[in-house]
Design an enzyme around this catalytic site. Sequence first.
Site, mmCIF file in Angstrom:
data_model
loop_
_atom_site.group_PDB
_atom_site.id
_atom_site.type_symbol
_atom_site.label_atom_id
_atom_site.label_comp_id
_atom_site.label_asym_id
_atom_site.label_seq_id
_atom_site.Cartn_x
_atom_site.Cartn_y
_atom_site.Cartn_z
ATOM 1 N N TYR A 64 7.661 12.525 4.547
ATOM 2 C CA TYR A 64 6.932 11.256 4.353
ATOM 3 C C TYR A 64 7.493 10.517 3.142
ATOM 4 C CZ TYR A 64 2.972 8.138 3.384
ATOM 5 O OH TYR A 64 2.185 7.033 3.130
ATOM 6 N N SER A 112 4.568 2.924 0.379
ATOM 7 C CA SER A 112 3.493 3.731 -0.194
ATOM 8 C C SER A 112 3.888 4.038 -1.630
ATOM 9 C CB SER A 112 3.351 5.035 0.598
ATOM 10 O OG SER A 112 2.663 6.022 -0.134
#
Length: 314
Positions: free
Chosen positions: A165, A152
């Site tokens: 995350y 990401s």
Amino acid sequence: MRVDPAQYREEWQGRVAFITGAVTGIGLGTAQAFADAGMRLALSYRNEDDRAQTEKWFADKGYEAPLFCKLDVTDREGFAEVAQQVVDHFGEVHVLVNNAGVSVFGPTDEASYDDYDWIMGVNFGGVVNGLQSFLPRIKASEGRRHVVNVASMAAFLPGPQAGIYTASKFAVRGLTDSLRYNLAPHGIGCSLCCPALTRTNAWASAHKRPEQFSEAGFAPPKEGELEQFGSAFEQFGMDPYEVGAKILRGMNQLDGLILTHPEHGVDLTEEFARQIAALPLEECPPGRAHIENLRRKATKDAEAGLKVAMDDLT
């Protein structure tokens, strides 16, 4: 600029790819792009309805049906069994796309052990399990081969609500960047893909928390909060097929880094400037400079396909 996967058929026709989290979102978009390039597919899934819709897409297109493999990417034994199933079915496997992940947010200082164990277990542990299960089989195969780990833009851009995350994506980034040097001597490509806002339901991960990780430190989201967050994905997110097509293009070009969204130039420029500004303004002693030059040479040699030993670094 739209990428047409069909233009890569000459390179990838008949290659066997395994994709995790492949019946929704970026995984599905990647599977569809790979299919349009003539690849044969094995797809992992968790939800039967999503699997059925994906199966219908392939049937409507007249494509060879994928091998569907139900899999929890944190299950090491299950992953190993699936890897063998793929080889038993197709005879070999050439491409691994580690895509499955969860997007769960909250202040890191309030996180519980369960928050860490769940998010890191899926987002980083799932990649590890994929590599451990599939790399020996990919090495044993021949021809064009590639590993893609989907992270990401959080792998570059931390934020106040995404500590764990972000840590998981930084970990995938570091692992992939190093793995690329190890796979080059085997003739296997390796890419880190860092997508940004994409039209997926990743925002709903908090609703799918496993029972064994139920002790959350994060406060439950307010009513409608996640749905409002998700509306940005639906309204402004990139088409997952476009992400998948860009992954295929990056594989074809042997790109070590695949960035799919153009809007983060300002962020990367600012981050690079911060890093340069943080360097102390002083001379480096000759001995340390020598060691760093050896490291630079070693990474260039590794990227060129040469094996690098520990004594090459000193």
